[in-house]
Design an enzyme around this catalytic site. Structure first.
Site, PDB file in Angstrom:
ATOM      1  N   LYS A 156       0.835  -1.223   0.000  1.00 52.82           N
ATOM      2  CA  LYS A 156       0.000   0.000   0.000  1.00 52.82           C
ATOM      3  C   LYS A 156       0.862   1.262   0.000  1.00 52.82           C
ATOM      4  CE  LYS A 156      -1.918  -1.042   3.944  1.00 52.82           C
ATOM      5  NZ  LYS A 156      -1.158  -2.267   4.286  1.00 52.82           N
TER       6      LYS A 156
ATOM      7  N   ARG B 201      -9.060   1.540   9.794  1.00 53.41           N
ATOM      8  CA  ARG B 201      -8.539   0.224  10.155  1.00 53.41           C
ATOM      9  C   ARG B 201      -9.595  -0.607  10.871  1.00 53.41           C
ATOM     10  NH1 ARG B 201      -3.062   0.884   9.357  1.00 53.41           N
ATOM     11  NH2 ARG B 201      -1.756  -0.740  10.060  1.00 53.41           N
TER      12      ARG B 201
ATOM     13  N   ARG C  64      11.767  -6.290   4.332  1.00 51.42           N
ATOM     14  CA  ARG C  64      11.662  -4.826   4.117  1.00 51.42           C
ATOM     15  C   ARG C  64      12.765  -4.083   4.866  1.00 51.42           C
ATOM     16  NH1 ARG C  64       6.118  -1.856   5.189  1.00 51.42           N
ATOM     17  NH2 ARG C  64       6.288  -2.949   7.179  1.00 51.42           N
TER      18      ARG C  64
ATOM     19  N   ARG D  88      12.146  -1.943  10.294  1.00 48.69           N
ATOM     20  CA  ARG D  88      11.118  -1.454  11.220  1.00 48.69           C
ATOM     21  C   ARG D  88      11.018  -2.369  12.429  1.00 48.69           C
ATOM     22  NH1 ARG D  88       5.636   0.144   7.978  1.00 48.69           N
ATOM     23  NH2 ARG D  88       4.702  -1.059   9.662  1.00 48.69           N
TER      24      ARG D  88
ATOM     25  N   ARG E 227       0.045  -8.579  13.591  1.00 41.77           N
ATOM     26  CA  ARG E 227      -0.552  -7.603  12.655  1.00 41.77           C
ATOM     27  C   ARG E 227      -1.502  -8.299  11.685  1.00 41.77           C
ATOM     28  NH1 ARG E 227       4.913  -5.436  10.655  1.00 41.77           N
ATOM     29  NH2 ARG E 227       3.802  -4.189   9.122  1.00 41.77           N
TER      30      ARG E 227
END
Ligand code: AP5
Length: 214
Positions: free
Chosen positions: A13, A88, A127, A160, A171
């Protein structure tokens, strides 16, 4: 134009919202980026949000909603926006309805990013991001030209804190429980458009533009 990018963690996203926002000259409003910035600046909001973000849980609405309302009221958002990471849950979606009513504005589309769970874990665990310009990379799928360093400013790339296995699983679970009900919420209004988000970033970008322009 007012769009929502809806999809699980790691669906791409943020990567796509930056490109699509530039293409259509829209504001990119990413609540995760805003919360991470607040934490970097050690504001009260950032410090309160920290334990939730680290565990992969949603930050409570009493913190995220005022932050979002203030952001969407800013001048640049009046020309149109992409929401990335908000809403969310159903409470946030209902709040968004109220805010849009007050603005006399409407959503155009909700783009739902479709990616399999196994691919999400691979994307998130690989990532890396630049702490200076916030560019996002992937160790294998979008590597920087020089391993470990940002192409744009040469800063050492970081991971992160919520991209560890435990937080990733949490998550994904939170997404299933709290965010998936938004599919019905927006499908019922004829706004939801499925987008296949597997493929290169260029291919997914092309699919998004077709879905938006259709
Ligand atoms: P947030 O920052 O919104 O994180 P997220 O939803 O978990 O989404 P991600 O940023 O992890 O994924 P993405 O879909 O943007 O993927 P990306 O483009 O980076 O939220 C973080 C936390 O903040 C939440 O857990 C919560 O605590 C809090 N929060 C935020 N908003 C909130 C709200 N409204 N209410 C309550 N709490 C809130 O891509 C991922 C990786 O894949 C990258 O490495 C990228 O290079 C790679 N990649 C991208 N596209 C492709 C592709 N096509 N092929 C291969 N690899 C790709």
């Amino acid at each position: 134009m007012r769009l929502i990018f809806l999809g699980p963690p790691g669906a791409g996203k943020g990567t796509q919202a930056a490109r699509v926002a530039e293409h259509y000259k829209l504001s990119h409003i990413a609540t995760g980026d805003m919360l991470r910035r607040a934490l970097e600046l050690r504001t009260e909001l950032g410090l309160k949000a920290k334990p939730f973000m680290e565990k992969g849980q949603l930050v409570p609405d009493e913190l995220t909603i005022p932050m979002f309302v203030e952001r969407i009221g800013e001048q640049d958002a009046q020309k149109g926006f992409i929401l990335d990471g908000f809403p969310r849950n159903v409470e946030q979606a209902e709040l968004l309805d109220q805010v849009l009513d007050e603005m006399g504005a409407q959503l155009d589309k909700v783009l739902k990013f479709m990616v399999l769970g196994i691919e999400l874990v691979a994307r998130l665990s690989g990532r890396r991001f630049c702490p200076v310009c916030k560019s996002v990379y992937h160790l294998v799928k979008q590597p920087p030209k020089i391993e470990g360093f940002c192409d744009k400013d040469g800063a050492a790339l970081e991971q992160r804190p919520d991209d560890n296995e435990e937080a990733i699983l949490e998550r994904l679970e939170v997404y299933g429980e709290k965010t998936k009900p938004l599919f019905d919420f927006y499908a019922g209004r004829g706004l939801l458009v499925d987008v296949d988000a597997i493929g290169s970033t260029d291919v997914v970008f092309g699919r998004l533009l077709s879905a938006i322009d259709r």
